[in-house]
Write a protein that holds these residues in place. Structure first.
Motif, PDB file in Angstrom:
ATOM      1  N   LYS A  91      65.318 -16.053  57.139  1.00 46.17           N
ATOM      2  CA  LYS A  91      64.796 -16.761  58.298  1.00 46.17           C
ATOM      3  C   LYS A  91      65.945 -17.441  59.023  1.00 46.17           C
ATOM      4  N   ARG A 102      63.512 -27.177  51.279  1.00 51.95           N
ATOM      5  CA  ARG A 102      62.889 -25.893  51.600  1.00 51.95           C
ATOM      6  C   ARG A 102      61.807 -26.069  52.662  1.00 51.95           C
ATOM      7  N   GLU A 103      61.088 -27.161  52.588  1.00 49.38           N
ATOM      8  CA  GLU A 103      60.069 -27.417  53.609  1.00 49.38           C
ATOM      9  C   GLU A 103      60.729 -27.717  54.952  1.00 49.38           C
ATOM     10  N   SER A 108      53.005 -28.020  58.015  1.00 54.00           N
ATOM     11  CA  SER A 108      54.346 -28.098  57.441  1.00 54.00           C
ATOM     12  C   SER A 108      54.899 -29.521  57.564  1.00 54.00           C
ATOM     13  N   ASP A 139      66.101 -21.031  58.233  1.00 55.18           N
ATOM     14  CA  ASP A 139      66.658 -21.381  56.934  1.00 55.18           C
ATOM     15  C   ASP A 139      68.180 -21.384  56.995  1.00 55.18           C
ATOM     16  N   SER A 190      62.394 -23.164  60.927  1.00 52.07           N
ATOM     17  CA  SER A 190      62.058 -21.783  61.281  1.00 52.07           C
ATOM     18  C   SER A 190      60.890 -21.728  62.258  1.00 52.07           C
ATOM     19  N   SER A 214      63.509 -26.381  55.926  1.00 50.51           N
ATOM     20  CA  SER A 214      63.901 -25.057  56.427  1.00 50.51           C
ATOM     21  C   SER A 214      62.714 -24.361  57.083  1.00 50.51           C
ATOM     22  N   ASN A 215      61.536 -24.472  56.448  1.00 52.86           N
ATOM     23  CA  ASN A 215      60.339 -23.851  57.001  1.00 52.86           C
ATOM     24  C   ASN A 215      59.999 -24.458  58.354  1.00 52.86           C
TER      25      ASN A 215
END
Length: 611
Positions: free
Chosen positions: A140, A218-219, A255, A143, A225, A221-222
């Motif tokens: 992504k 990680r969230e 998110s 990301d 994205s 990054s989401n």
């Protein structure tokens, strides 16, 4: 039902699943302290200076309680003015010197941290530039951006603050503990008994923080994205066409809500344990006063000794708590280091030659040879290309046709070395592309694709991106050849006109012609045309095709044709089927043979155009 599924068809709680994923991810991406320490190696001199400043500041500060004891026990009761003035002056001098040392230490540590982050950030960016297209296809974009900006940015606090805080707090704790023992070893035993439980609680808190930090990043990054995909010009256009605005907003809100939950967990992780330690540290002074006041334990203890010791005890509380917090932050930062190092450890980069060869640009002929070339995408069941043998003669145009999925675009990606063949080799003037300097390959081979990409800046800057040293006359010459000079002259700002995000200030055909002008400025010897006109209307296609014809003059050209109407001007046509060349010849020869190419012509709109 899956054999491991819960009874009744239920699913495990999402938090439990995420926790298991986090533990697995952290286990698969361990981070060694040695590797982190290597980041500081080029700045060893600065590290030594910062450590010496920290030690000096801590030691100077320890003189304060001893001066206070002398003032209370001797100077004040005995009215010794000289000692009183010296003690008061000493306290002021200690504060002054400590402040100066702290400012210098912060300056040096921050500068070092910024330089370390600069090296890490630029190293990661450069490493990502070397990755194959497959890496970015499977990643992504949000990301990639998150790791490069958010993760590296948060690591800055570890480099600048946490590392120096560890040294400062550790030095202060050790020195203060020694001073406490020197003043009263009995009171020291009472005070220091709290350290073992503090260490245990800190380790437990660190484990909680580390797991939450990985999930939080990680969230993040989401979320990045989602912003990149939904708020780009293409994403907004698609959302309006498909009417998915509400669904996109809902996905973003979900998110963002998960991020709130993770931020709260990160902020509160171990806080109850820390609160318990704060209470313990607050109770200790009361116990000290009690011990000092009881006849059995306080015999012979002066008021100055008690005040000096309680001052030291209160002073050791901050660095001990700081060390506990730093350990939490440091271990949490391992997740950040792990994410960045994971990208640095990727091995999908196109390998650079150890001793790159260079061709003389003036003598370059532009001959391209594919020798037994094969290519298989990672994880694919079958190869995309297999045993291709093809010679592109200098200055000629070779068209490649075939059904969707036959390998045409993959073949085109091999010439500019966007991909490397998994077998065989691609030669430019007799030299394997893998042996050439990548910069020379990019200058020798250019691509004009169906979807052009323009920078979100002016027309001039987009053209100069390809040829920074191009003159004004050369820019207009390229625009003339690309059949777009008249349009640019008609605009109020001319070459200073902003093209908009991804070039959407202009139509698709205009974007293509600007991309063609940009390619002309590079003067490549080899050209790959990946069906640059297939998405255009008939009138615009004619203009772009005229520009392409101008661009292809005197260049070795590989024309990837999805529409057969573009192959009429080719000197040679090859037909791909399942990654193999099944036919080769001129247009007339292939039609006369009545094979696969003839059937493609008969079944296409091209038959109507030439009929």
């Amino acid at each position: 039902m899956h054999p491991m599924a819960p009874m009744g068809g239920g699913r495990p709680p999402a938090s439990a699943a995420r926790s298991a994923d986090d533990k697995k991810w952290l286990a698969e991406h361990p981070v060694s302290v040695k590797r982190i320490a290597a980041l500081f190696r080029p700045h060893l001199g600065t590290v030594i200076v910062v450590v010496l400043l920290i030690v000096a500041s801590s030691l100077i500060g320890l003189a304060q309680p001893f001066i206070i004891r002398e003032l209370i026990d001797v100077a004040i009761p005995n009215r010794e003015v000289d000692l009183l003035l010296a003690g008061a002056g000493g306290l002021v001098l200690i504060a002054l010197v400590s402040s100066v040392l702290e400012v210098v230490q912060t300056w040096r540590a921050t500068l070092m941290g910024q330089r370390v982050m600069h090296g890490l950030r630029t190293g990661l960016f450069t490493h990502l530039q070397k990755q194959s297209l497959g890496f970015f296809t499977n990643s992504k974009s949000g990301d990639v951006q998150s790791r490069l900006i958010n993760d590296v940015g948060q690591m800055q606090s570890v480099i600048t603050n946490s590392a120096t805080s560890i040294a400062s707090n550790l030095t202060t704790v050790v020195a203060t503990a020694c001073a406490m023992v020197a003043i009263s070893w009995k009171l020291s035993l009472i005070s220091l008994v709290v350290l073992p439980p503090a260490i245990i609680l800190a380790r437990q808190t660190a484990r909680l923080r580390r797991a939450v930090t990985g999930r939080r990043q990680r969230e993040m990054s989401n979320l990045t994205s989602l912003i990149e995909e939904r708020l780009s010009i293409s994403g907004v256009r698609l959302s309006k066409i498909m009417g998915t605005g509400a669904a996109d907003a809902s996905a973003f809100a979900q998110s963002s809500h998960r991020l709130i939950d993770l931020e709260m967990k990160s902020a509160l992780a171990g806080r109850w344990r820390m609160a318990a330690m704060s209470i313990i540290f607050a109770v200790i002074p009361a116990v000290l006063y009690l011990v000092a006041g009881l006849p059995a334990t306080g015999d012979g203890m002066s008021i100055g000794t008690l005040v000096a010791f309680t001052g030291l005890q209160a002073g050791i509380f901050r660095p001990v708590m700081g060390l506990m917090q730093i350990s939490v932050q440091w271990i949490s930062a391992m997740a950040l280091f792990g994410r960045v190092f994971e990208y640095l450890d990727t091995d999908q980069a196109l390998p650079l030659p150890e001793h790159p060869r260079r061709l003389d640009p003036a003598a370059m002929r532009g001959e391209v040879v594919l020798e037994r070339v094969g290519f298989r995408y990672p994880g694919a069941a079958a190869p995309t290309l297999e045993a291709l043998d093809l010679v592109l003669e200098p200055g000629t145009m070779t068209a490649v046709v075939g059904a969707t999925g036959s390998g045409k675009s993959t073949m085109g990606s091999l010439l500019p070395r966007l991909l490397d063949p998994t077998s065989g080799r691609v030669l430019l003037d007799g030299v394997d592309l893998r042996e050439l300097d990548p910069e020379q390959v990019s200058r020798a081979v250019s691509v004009v694709a169906q979807e052009s990409y323009l920078l979100h800046t002016t027309v001039r800057e987009n053209l100069l991106w390809a040829a920074p040293g191009a003159s004004e006359a050369e820019l207009w010459q390229a625009l003339e050849a690309a059949q777009i000079a008249e349009l640019i002259r008609s605009l109020p700002d001319g070459l200073e006109t902003a093209v908009g995000q991804r070039g959407h200030r202009f139509s698709g055909g205009e974007q293509q012609r600007l991309a063609i002008a940009r390619t002309m400025l590079r003067r490549p010897k080899v050209l790959v045309l990946d069906e640059a006109t297939s998405a255009l209307d008939t009138v615009t296609e004619a203009l772009v095709q005229q520009a392409l014809d101008e661009l292809a003059v005197g260049r070795t050209t590989l024309l990837i044709a999805h529409r057969l109407s573009t192959v009429l001007r080719a000197d040679r046509i090859v037909v791909l089927d399942s990654g193999r060349i099944v036919e080769s010849g001129t247009f007339a020869e292939l039609v006369e043979q009545g094979g696969r190419f003839a059937r493609l012509v008969a079944n296409s709109e091209f038959a109507d155009r030439v009929g």
